[in-house]
Motif scaffolding. Structure first.
Motif, PDB file in Angstrom:
ATOM      1  N   GLY A   1      34.619 -30.312 -28.510  1.00  0.00           N
ATOM      2  CA  GLY A   1      33.374 -30.535 -29.234  1.00  0.00           C
ATOM      3  C   GLY A   1      32.895 -29.313 -29.997  1.00  0.00           C
ATOM      4  N   GLU A   2      33.093 -28.133 -29.405  1.00  0.00           N
ATOM      5  CA  GLU A   2      32.668 -26.905 -30.070  1.00  0.00           C
ATOM      6  C   GLU A   2      33.503 -26.658 -31.324  1.00  0.00           C
ATOM      7  OE1 GLU A   2      32.517 -22.121 -29.137  1.00  0.00           O
ATOM      8  OE2 GLU A   2      32.293 -23.537 -27.461  1.00  0.00           O
ATOM      9  N   LEU A   3      34.810 -26.867 -31.219  1.00  0.00           N
ATOM     10  CA  LEU A   3      35.693 -26.701 -32.371  1.00  0.00           C
ATOM     11  C   LEU A   3      35.358 -27.730 -33.453  1.00  0.00           C
ATOM     12  CD1 LEU A   3      38.130 -25.542 -33.879  1.00  0.00           C
ATOM     13  CD2 LEU A   3      39.592 -27.067 -32.490  1.00  0.00           C
ATOM     14  N   SER A   4      35.084 -28.945 -33.031  1.00  0.00           N
ATOM     15  CA  SER A   4      34.736 -30.002 -33.981  1.00  0.00           C
ATOM     16  C   SER A   4      33.522 -29.620 -34.816  1.00  0.00           C
ATOM     17  CB  SER A   4      34.463 -31.311 -33.223  1.00  0.00           C
ATOM     18  OG  SER A   4      34.038 -32.320 -34.104  1.00  0.00           O
ATOM     19  N   ALA A   5      32.478 -29.139 -34.133  1.00  0.00           N
ATOM     20  CA  ALA A   5      31.263 -28.738 -34.837  1.00  0.00           C
ATOM     21  C   ALA A   5      31.523 -27.531 -35.735  1.00  0.00           C
ATOM     22  CB  ALA A   5      30.157 -28.412 -33.833  1.00  0.00           C
TER      23      ALA A   5
END
Length: 197
Positions: free
Chosen positions: A174-178
């Motif tokens: 999720g952090e990479l996605s954002a």
């Protein structure tokens, strides 16, 4: 029972709306005509009163979805502050909401890979829609004054936005996605007229 032209047009639009949403959320190959029509409470055979075949439906759905995206961008451009027209499109496009709801989002990010293997009519509809989006970004660049100074041509900006959105949906982190969305937006913002760059 005979139906008037208005009724037939309304049924055709219902099929098109449902197909457009399901193609984007599930993929073209996953959506069957019989299943689509059953979900609408319509018969499989009735489909052919409205569309020649599935490829015709794909082309029409692609055309409708691309036009809708261009209209959304026009709205973002009209509402943007002076000098922020292209950035406004990027902020709208690279949002968490757009990432999380592909069924109402950009066809390019949802279906470009699949469409590359479809017949000419579907690809022609996609090409025309993509050109319209490039034209819209070009108009935004003229309005915000970045057309002469930014290395982000409409094609570069569109490619960056679509790529970032596509990757942000594919990763499990999720952090990479954002971060993929945020960094793409930051790069476009860096070259906006009001950034001072």
């Amino acid at each position: 029972m005979r139906y008037d032209k208005q009724h037939k047009t309304a049924i055709r639009q219902r099929i098109l709306d449902m197909a457009t949403m399901r193609f984007r959320s599930e993929g073209i190959a996953a959506v069957g005509i019989a299943n689509l029509m059953a979900d609408l409470g319509l018969t499989h055979g009735g489909f052919y009163w409205h569309f020649k075949d599935k490829e015709d439906l794909v082309a029409q759905a692609c055309r409708q979805a691309m036009e809708h995206t261009s209209q959304q961008w026009q709205h973002q451009i009209q509402q943007a502050e002076t000098g922020q027209q292209r950035l406004a499109v990027a902020q709208h496009y690279l949002s968490i909401q757009h990432r999380d709801f592909p069924d109402t989002g950009c066809v390019a990010a949802a279906l470009a890979g699949e469409l590359s293997r479809h017949t000419a009519p579907a690809r022609q509809a996609f090409t025309a829609g993509l050109q319209q989006q490039l034209d819209t970004l070009g108009q935004a660049a003229v309005q915000d004054g970045s057309v002469a100074t930014s290395p982000f041509t409409p094609a570069v900006q569109l490619s960056l936005m679509v790529g970032a959105l596509l990757l942000s949906r594919a990763v499990t982190d999720g952090e990479l996605s954002a971060r993929l969305l945020q960094e793409a937006e930051a790069m476009i913002a860096h070259y906006s007229p009001l950034s001072g760059t």
